[in-house]
Design an enzyme around this catalytic site. Sequence first.
Site, PDB file in Angstrom:
ATOM      1  N   ASP A 282       0.923  -1.163   0.124  1.00 20.98           N
ATOM      2  CA  ASP A 282      -0.050   0.066  -0.158  1.00 20.98           C
ATOM      3  C   ASP A 282       0.871   1.267  -0.072  1.00 20.98           C
ATOM      4  OD1 ASP A 282      -2.345   1.831  -0.024  1.00 20.98           O
ATOM      5  OD2 ASP A 282      -3.373   0.848   1.595  1.00 20.98           O
TER       6      ASP A 282
HETATM    7  C1  NOJ Z   1      -4.107   3.966   0.356  1.00 24.07           C
HETATM    8  C2  NOJ Z   1      -5.343   3.105   0.321  1.00 24.07           C
HETATM    9  O1  NOJ Z   1      -4.986   2.489   1.370  1.00 24.07           O
HETATM   10  C3  NOJ Z   1      -5.522   1.979  -0.908  1.00 24.07           C
HETATM   11  O2  NOJ Z   1      -6.701   1.395  -0.763  1.00 24.07           O
HETATM   12  C4  NOJ Z   1      -5.199   2.813  -2.125  1.00 24.07           C
HETATM   13  O3  NOJ Z   1      -5.526   1.823  -3.425  1.00 24.07           O
HETATM   14  C5  NOJ Z   1      -3.867   3.421  -2.347  1.00 24.07           C
HETATM   15  N1  NOJ Z   1      -3.643   4.649  -1.128  1.00 24.07           N
HETATM   16  C6  NOJ Z   1      -3.545   4.074  -3.603  1.00 24.07           C
HETATM   17  O4  NOJ Z   1      -4.553   5.329  -3.687  1.00 24.07           O
END
Ligand code: NOJ
Length: 756
Positions: A282
């Site tokens: 993430d």
């Molecule tokens: C953080 C989020 O937790 C995740 O769900 C998302 O896909 C990413 N950012 C990218 O935007």
Amino acid sequence: MKNFNLSVAMLLFIGLSSLQAQERIPQVEALLEKMTLEEKIGQLNLLTPGGGVATGSVVSEDVEAKIKAGDVGGIFGVSSPDRVRQAQELAVKNSRLGIPLLIGSDVIHGYKSTVPIPLGLSSSWDMELIKETAKVAAKEATADGINWNFSPMVDISRDPRWGRVAEGAGEDAYLGSQVAIAMVEGYQQDDLRAPNTMMATVKHFALYGAAEGGRDYNRVDMSRNMMFNEYFPPYKAAVDAGVGSVMTSFNDVDGIPATGNKWLLTDILRERWGFDGFVVSDYTSVNEMVDHGMGDLQAVSAMALKAGLDMDMVGEGFLTTLKKSVEEGKVTEEEITTAARRILEAKHKLGLLDDPYRYSDASRPEKDILTKENRQLARHAATQSFVLLKRNDNNLPVSKTAKIALIGPLANDKFNMLGTWAPTGDRNLSIPVLEGFRNVAPNAQITYAKGANISNDTAFAKKVNVFGPRIEISDESPDQLLEEALKVAQASDVVVAVVGEASEMSGESANRTSIQIPESQKRLIRELVATKKPVVLVLMSGRPLDISEEMDMPVSILQAWHPGIEAGNAVADVVFGDVNPSGKLTMSWPRNVGQIPVYYGERTTGRPQATEEFQKFKSNYLDVQNSPLLPFGHGLSYTLFEYSKIKATSETLRPGSTVNISVTVTNVGDRAGKEVVQLYIHDKVRSITPPKKQLIAFEKIDLKPGESKTIEFPVTVEDLKFYNTDLEYVAEPGEFEFFVGGTSDCEMQGTFNLVE
Ligand code: NOJ
């Protein structure tokens, strides 16, 4: 006790052999042969150039130069065929090996034709519909250059304080798994090379929904029993459905951050489940392992790679440290090659290695995005997501010729209709409820008044408004707003009040310790009820709310979540009765926050409380019953359904055979309607404490007035399996109770025995 199981060793063998059986792709191997160590590390780097809506706290720098240098494997936050073509050209024409980029995006609930938030969509219990919305999202997103999606989010969530419950399918492993499959199949269909499909990412692996206290990014502590039986199934279902990639979660799992957790990413995901795609972190979650206490950036990057992480999102820990780690013998070049191979294989699956510009067709946006059909599907999906929580005095549906007071801070609002996590949608295109009412009931006399601010708290509003105005505090005083609304209400036949949460009161980093409707609006509701006019509450929120006070009022309550681009039209379709509501809750709604977590599938205790009455020395509270305010599976209709002739075809179930549980459902009202028929079991004796009830099947049926349908649920040994204390997937002989109804709060109907 004898088990019908496959041993762990056998499962490991199957997992490993499926990995070995996976064939090497000559095109990928040829590229790997040519690649330097630096170029391989470059493939593991995922950046976001910004320019779009930021989805994290930092944005990558010098992206163009890095792409040209071969230091980037994929980007996200960039769209339109032209911009994507330019980005691909940077890679293809300038980097030494010309390897195209993955183009990622968060297409969470529709691309531009935004459908309801996922928690709402799951409330439709309509898997074909969910799949169709994912297909359309893929068609629109790929028309705009995207080939890789960061969805579905399948984290089981039982804590409505957590803002991200909005993004998932609620509390149940079985339902969550069905939704996961529908979404993966919708995004990817059976051909990832087709120009209208994109690679899906199941996230956030794992257990992200169990953050302590409902506080985002917080630690998670959970038994393996609970992981395997209650939290892992939707991720596994997505893997079994062929999901192309997996995103790790921010939390730790058993004390080790998911992003660097070898047990999770290798032992379980790859070896036990046979996953053969790639794993992405993430947003900066590799770097965050430094704050988790795992060492410096070089150490955590090496740890993540060795654990099984293939791609590093935004943080560049891999890019800046892995070479040094190879030189110092902390990771091997082979480990880097393995990760790079997985990224290249994904590009191969998408057809990018043959045609980097596959998703850069400038003629597509006009043909494929925001078409009439797509908006029509968004409208239909929204109507199917609504849940009629309470119907008072049959004041719903509302007559199309009534004198209507349309009141509330969300009644004429464009900025909150799409809901959280709709970075690709355009809020200006959404239909406010007032407009929808005028479209659907042109002969009604509709007068609108705001009545209240979503919240009067300016400090709170500032935190919610980080992506733009969501809570707009009026120049008029709360008293003036109220006075106007009451005047309008007094002059009406019926009051429809559209109230609830702003879209960014849920979602990432949007947790609440009070989950009531904000006080400014509660006051409005009380005053509207005091007018003695019939009152309908259309409630919008990204989470279950504590509406104990409102449930006791003489009002009808229609839960509309955040309905998406067609919000107003869809709300009007249901309020005026063109569509009969048929949604069912996928998370239990608590009586107060102190009850959290409250979910239907809790395991038995040694001191169960049989009735709602307080009993000393039983598992209960002094001040509130054990049952939730509204149970999982609950949802009413404008008609009534009667359940009869519930029976099992046999009292015994043997391995290889089937017991059919059948039920006849009759529409005894005077309107056509849909009902979600649910089958639950309870395993009476087993080697680990069983859940009190467990959903194992459901079917959504459509019935005309007076019509009956008989449904048969075939139950086999497979439906009775669980992970025992040795984490073997088994069914144990003995007695099983079954329950059938239109809510999880349904009665036991009979039993059958599983025999060897
Ligand atoms: C953080 C989020 O937790 C995740 O769900 C998302 O896909 C990413 N950012 C990218 O935007």
